[in-house]
Design a protein around this motif. Structure first.
Motif, PDB file in Angstrom:
ATOM      1  N   ASN A 230       0.790  -1.228   0.000  1.00 45.88           N
ATOM      2  CA  ASN A 230       0.000   0.000   0.000  1.00 45.88           C
ATOM      3  C   ASN A 230       0.825   1.281   0.000  1.00 45.88           C
ATOM      4  O   ASN A 230       0.435   2.276  -0.598  1.00 45.88           O
ATOM      5  CB  ASN A 230      -0.896   0.053   1.254  1.00 45.88           C
ATOM      6  CG  ASN A 230      -2.025  -0.949   1.197  1.00 45.88           C
ATOM      7  OD1 ASN A 230      -2.651  -1.100   0.164  1.00 45.88           O
ATOM      8  ND2 ASN A 230      -2.265  -1.626   2.293  1.00 45.88           N
ATOM      9  N   ILE A 231       1.954   1.257   0.691  1.00 44.93           N
ATOM     10  CA  ILE A 231       2.635   2.486   1.061  1.00 44.93           C
ATOM     11  C   ILE A 231       3.729   2.894   0.085  1.00 44.93           C
ATOM     12  O   ILE A 231       4.026   4.082  -0.062  1.00 44.93           O
ATOM     13  CB  ILE A 231       3.232   2.340   2.485  1.00 44.93           C
ATOM     14  CG1 ILE A 231       2.143   1.945   3.466  1.00 44.93           C
ATOM     15  CG2 ILE A 231       3.886   3.634   2.942  1.00 44.93           C
ATOM     16  CD1 ILE A 231       0.932   2.855   3.459  1.00 44.93           C
ATOM     17  N   LEU A 232       4.335   1.927  -0.585  1.00 39.13           N
ATOM     18  CA  LEU A 232       5.494   2.242  -1.427  1.00 39.13           C
ATOM     19  C   LEU A 232       5.168   3.289  -2.484  1.00 39.13           C
ATOM     20  O   LEU A 232       5.855   4.323  -2.583  1.00 39.13           O
ATOM     21  CB  LEU A 232       6.024   0.970  -2.094  1.00 39.13           C
ATOM     22  CG  LEU A 232       7.212   1.190  -3.052  1.00 39.13           C
ATOM     23  CD1 LEU A 232       8.410   1.735  -2.293  1.00 39.13           C
ATOM     24  CD2 LEU A 232       7.569  -0.094  -3.779  1.00 39.13           C
ATOM     25  N   SER A 233       4.119   3.055  -3.275  1.00 41.19           N
ATOM     26  CA  SER A 233       3.803   3.982  -4.365  1.00 41.19           C
ATOM     27  C   SER A 233       3.476   5.389  -3.866  1.00 41.19           C
ATOM     28  O   SER A 233       4.064   6.368  -4.343  1.00 41.19           O
ATOM     29  CB  SER A 233       2.655   3.432  -5.223  1.00 41.19           C
ATOM     30  OG  SER A 233       3.046   2.241  -5.870  1.00 41.19           O
TER      31      SER A 233
ATOM     32  N   THR B 222       5.727  15.736   3.572  1.00 38.20           N
ATOM     33  CA  THR B 222       4.781  14.711   3.135  1.00 38.20           C
ATOM     34  C   THR B 222       5.517  13.433   2.759  1.00 38.20           C
ATOM     35  O   THR B 222       6.509  13.466   2.029  1.00 38.20           O
ATOM     36  CB  THR B 222       3.977  15.209   1.926  1.00 38.20           C
ATOM     37  OG1 THR B 222       3.346  16.443   2.254  1.00 38.20           O
ATOM     38  CG2 THR B 222       2.914  14.194   1.538  1.00 38.20           C
ATOM     39  N   GLY B 223       5.045  12.327   3.245  1.00 39.71           N
ATOM     40  CA  GLY B 223       5.672  11.034   2.980  1.00 39.71           C
ATOM     41  C   GLY B 223       6.602  10.577   4.079  1.00 39.71           C
ATOM     42  O   GLY B 223       6.983   9.400   4.124  1.00 39.71           O
ATOM     43  N   SER B 224       6.965  11.474   5.007  1.00 38.30           N
ATOM     44  CA  SER B 224       7.888  11.089   6.080  1.00 38.30           C
ATOM     45  C   SER B 224       7.240  10.092   7.042  1.00 38.30           C
ATOM     46  O   SER B 224       7.921   9.227   7.602  1.00 38.30           O
ATOM     47  CB  SER B 224       8.377  12.318   6.836  1.00 38.30           C
ATOM     48  OG  SER B 224       7.293  13.035   7.411  1.00 38.30           O
ATOM     49  N   GLY B 225       5.929  10.218   7.242  1.00 40.11           N
ATOM     50  CA  GLY B 225       5.240   9.255   8.092  1.00 40.11           C
ATOM     51  C   GLY B 225       5.291   7.859   7.502  1.00 40.11           C
ATOM     52  O   GLY B 225       5.484   6.867   8.221  1.00 40.11           O
ATOM     53  N   MET B 226       5.132   7.753   6.191  1.00 39.71           N
ATOM     54  CA  MET B 226       5.225   6.453   5.526  1.00 39.71           C
ATOM     55  C   MET B 226       6.654   5.921   5.591  1.00 39.71           C
ATOM     56  O   MET B 226       6.877   4.709   5.702  1.00 39.71           O
ATOM     57  CB  MET B 226       4.733   6.572   4.086  1.00 39.71           C
ATOM     58  CG  MET B 226       3.233   6.785   3.978  1.00 39.71           C
ATOM     59  SD  MET B 226       2.625   6.930   2.280  1.00 39.71           S
ATOM     60  CE  MET B 226       2.909   8.681   1.967  1.00 39.71           C
ATOM     61  N   ALA B 227       7.641   6.835   5.538  1.00 40.99           N
ATOM     62  CA  ALA B 227       9.036   6.414   5.691  1.00 40.99           C
ATOM     63  C   ALA B 227       9.271   5.831   7.085  1.00 40.99           C
ATOM     64  O   ALA B 227      10.020   4.856   7.240  1.00 40.99           O
ATOM     65  CB  ALA B 227       9.962   7.600   5.438  1.00 40.99           C
ATOM     66  N   VAL B 228       8.646   6.423   8.103  1.00 41.00           N
ATOM     67  CA  VAL B 228       8.746   5.870   9.460  1.00 41.00           C
ATOM     68  C   VAL B 228       8.147   4.468   9.500  1.00 41.00           C
ATOM     69  O   VAL B 228       8.657   3.576  10.201  1.00 41.00           O
ATOM     70  CB  VAL B 228       8.028   6.792  10.478  1.00 41.00           C
ATOM     71  CG1 VAL B 228       7.989   6.134  11.859  1.00 41.00           C
ATOM     72  CG2 VAL B 228       8.734   8.135  10.562  1.00 41.00           C
ATOM     73  N   MET B 229       7.076   4.232   8.742  1.00 35.58           N
ATOM     74  CA  MET B 229       6.498   2.890   8.685  1.00 35.58           C
ATOM     75  C   MET B 229       7.496   1.895   8.116  1.00 35.58           C
ATOM     76  O   MET B 229       7.626   0.768   8.613  1.00 35.58           O
ATOM     77  CB  MET B 229       5.216   2.903   7.845  1.00 35.58           C
ATOM     78  CG  MET B 229       4.046   3.615   8.509  1.00 35.58           C
ATOM     79  SD  MET B 229       2.533   3.553   7.508  1.00 35.58           S
ATOM     80  CE  MET B 229       2.196   1.789   7.486  1.00 35.58           C
TER      81      MET B 229
END
Length: 425
Positions: A236-239, A391-398
């Motif tokens: 889900n998160i990569l793209s 934006t996107g840093s939260g997904m990077a933390v994941m």
């Protein structure tokens, strides 16, 4: 050797069919997004495929063991082709709806639950024992080749002739695979005939075997946890993370996805050419640990296409080694007459966590980690030094979290005594 040559013919035809099916699945995404412009609609497609597949897998083991594997594979493929034909007919009549696609994915998920264990058992009956590792590498190679090329081919054909042309190609590829399997491939087997009082009896039978082979059960359970961590992010998160951190550069996303497919191809080639590993269990978990360490963690700290591409390549390169190690252990430890039901239980157990990872990953991104990185001023600077900000840093933390958790789970599993006993099987 003659059987191995026949398997190569089967592998090539099935790979062509897999390409057609993958192009159809990708085109369904394009078509639904054109109709709805909803990301949730896309997530439901995967959910409708995975859940029926997992639920059906629980019950199909004895059926596969009691019936000819070739017939099960033919019927399963035929059912998948029929629903593609129905989709084409409805589309040409102007009556195709989004909910039709969901139903199609449910049917395909059920048919795949029959096809995969039958195919897994058939491989062991066709291929010489000393070639099983090579075959696993070949399957990984073709699967990843499909991952690389099917979106590109589907996008080109979709732009030329739309969904109808994709469905026609899918039906053509099915016809090739069906002809080869029906007329050119013979699968030698002795059928077992066992009657169970209820559908749950075969589940208990499969788990009863696993109680005596605790190492195999532990592999299935640990791989279920590893699958959960991997699906939290990559599915889900990569793209969205790459798009968010590259100013929505589709070319960058395409490069990263291509590198992921190339890594899988290279891994498949290496497995297919190397000798069978003497430490099969070690190969599974060392490969998984490297995938999380070099893939997820590098993806988390990366700030440009070079880091992301390396991370994608490093994450996918070890995956064929994981598959090969597990398949070799299963083929050598499970008696032939019950392989179907144990493979079915394996599929149900290992993949049961995937739908939850898919749904939870999207929720955590939108409602937990992205808001967290925007609002927690005291903690964000520290994390920002590792993964960056914006934006996107939260997904990077994941990705950082899954990298650490996945690596730790892989190392923990590596030192399990029951799993270690399987190294020299």
């Amino acid at each position: 050797m003659e059987n191995f040559k026949k398997y190569i013919v089967l592998w090539l035809s099935q790979s062509i069919s897999q390409l057609g099916s993958s192009m159809t699945a990708f085109s369904f995404i394009l078509w639904i997004y054109e109709q709805t412009h909803s990301a949730l609609s896309i997530s439901i497609i995967s959910f409708c495929n995975y859940v029926p597949y997992i639920l059906t897998s629980i019950f199909v083991g004895t059926f596969v063991d009691n019936h000819r594997k070739k017939l099960v594979m033919l019927v399963s493929d035929f059912v998948a082709a029929i629903v593609s034909l129905f989709a084409l007919v409805f589309l040409m009549a102007g009556n195709l709806s989004v909910w039709h696609i969901y139903i199609i994915n449910i049917i395909v998920g059920v048919s795949t639950a029959f096809q995969q264990p039958a195919s897994s058992v058939a491989i062991a009956k066709i291929v010489p024992k000393d070639k099983l590792s090579n075959v696993s590498g070949m399957n990984s190679f073709s699967s990843n080749l499909v991952i690389v090329f099917s979106p590109m081919l589907a996008a080109v054909i979709f732009s030329i002739g739309g969904l109808p042309l994709i469905l026609l190609f899918d039906l053509f590829s099915f016809a090739i695979a069906f002809f080869v399997l029906l007329f050119l491939i013979r699968i030698p087997e002795r059928l077992t005939k066992e009657n169970f009082k209820s559908p749950f009896a075969e589940i208990l039978y499969g788990f009863h075997f696993l109680k005596t082979e605790k190492g195999i059960l532990y592999i299935m359970l640990t791989m279920a946890v590893i699958n959960f961590f991997s699906r939290l992010t990559y599915e889900n998160i990569l793209s969205p993370m790459i798009l968010a951190r590259s100013s929505e550069n589709n070319l960058v996303l395409g490069i990263v996805n291509a590198c992921m497919g190339v890594g899988g191809i290279m891994g498949g080639l290496l497995v297919s050419m190397r000798k069978e590993s003497r430490k099969k269990a070690n190969m599974i978990y060392v490969s998984a640990a490297l995938s999380f360490l070099l893939g997820d963690l590098t993806m988390a700290v990366g700030r440009n296409v070079f880091f992301w591409s390396f991370a994608a390549f490093a994450a996918s390169l070890p995956l064929p080694f994981i598959m090969a190690g597990e398949n070799l252990i299963l083929y050598k430890k499970i008696p032939e007459n019950i392989q179907g039901r144990v493979f079915a239980v394996r599929n149900a157990v290992q993949y049961s966590t995937i739908p939850f990872g898919i749904l939870l990953g999207g929720y955590l991104s939108d409602y937990v980690f992205e808001p967290f990185m925007r609002s927690n001023a005291d903690i964000v600077p520290l994390l920002g030094k590792i993964v960056g900000i914006g934006t996107g840093s939260g997904m990077a933390v994941m990705f950082l979290c899954t990298g650490i958790c996945g690596f730790a789970m892989s190392i923990f599993s590596l030192f399990c005594k029951e799993i270690q006993k399987l190294n020299d099987c």
